[in-house]
Design an enzyme around this catalytic site. Sequence first.
Site, short mmCIF file in Angstrom:
data_model
loop_
_atom_site.label_atom_id
_atom_site.label_comp_id
_atom_site.label_asym_id
_atom_site.label_seq_id
_atom_site.Cartn_x
_atom_site.Cartn_y
_atom_site.Cartn_z
CB CYS A 9 -13.30 -43.05 -30.43
SG CYS A 9 -12.08 -43.76 -29.32
CG HIS B 164 -11.87 -46.46 -33.47
ND1 HIS B 164 -10.84 -47.31 -33.77
CD2 HIS B 164 -11.64 -46.00 -32.22
CE1 HIS B 164 -10.00 -47.33 -32.74
NE2 HIS B 164 -10.47 -46.57 -31.77
N1 GLN Z 1 -8.57 -39.62 -26.13
C1 GLN Z 1 -9.60 -40.55 -25.86
C2 GLN Z 1 -9.17 -41.73 -25.01
O1 GLN Z 1 -8.03 -42.20 -25.12
C3 GLN Z 1 -10.21 -41.01 -27.18
C4 GLN Z 1 -9.29 -41.83 -28.00
C5 GLN Z 1 -9.77 -42.08 -29.38
O2 GLN Z 1 -10.59 -41.35 -29.96
N2 GLN Z 1 -9.23 -43.12 -29.94
O3 GLN Z 1 -9.96 -42.20 -24.24
#
Ligand code: GLN
Length: 250
Positions: free
Chosen positions: A94, A195
Amino acid sequence: MSRIVVGHLYPDYLNIYADRGNIAVLERRAAWRGHRLEVRDVSVGDDLVPGEHDLLYIGGGQDREQALIAPDLAAKGEAARAAVDGGAALLAVCGGYQLMGRSYLDGSGERLPGVGLFPLETVAGSRRLIGDVLLECELEPGERRALAGFENHAGRTLLDESGTPLGRVVAGFGNDGESGFEGCRIGNAVGTYLHGPLLPRNPWLADWLLERALSRRGEGDVMLEPLPDELEHEAHEVAARRARERGGRR
Ligand code: GLN
């Protein structure tokens, strides 16, 4: 018995959604085969030494945490790329996946520098892409595997033509909700939006990473003994079913 040295990047910043659980799975599955996982944290200001780690792990985080570590991570970019070139396995999840690309234009319009390991760019969209995901992956020729997980990201990730995705989206959004692809893979490095909790539900991917890490340790081509994995398969099926019920690519 072999020791597998894991570099856990920014565990104090990028740690939402079961990232420690993914490490715990690697640790148990290694131990059940008689191998010892040694996890070394690598965070802001620490040196990343290519050749020190058999496996690198970087987890998810929101834009705020990503902005805090992005310059430090970008400064480690050459070392991270050298580690993967030298055969280290890598799992980036992610927010960590986005920063392993070239850059991430975040929700506030700030362009965060990336490592440039994966040939991709990410741009935040206004609507978050959230829900269960099911992928079809083929990390080894002829070996099709299903990967089930959960995604929650605003970022739309665009892979260069030359980039190889981790898998094809069977259900869910994937990299950008349009291309039908999810994640990226280069050699022993895998990046993904999936995830919470990825490896407990997909033990085959945990074993693939461990095998790559053991091979880089100089153990030759390692094939780990299979484990019973009844609970793990059940967990996988629950997640896969939820994703299928959600239906299609969206
Ligand atoms: N901040 C990033 C997004 O929203 C990654 C989010 C996350 O790691 N869940 O795209």
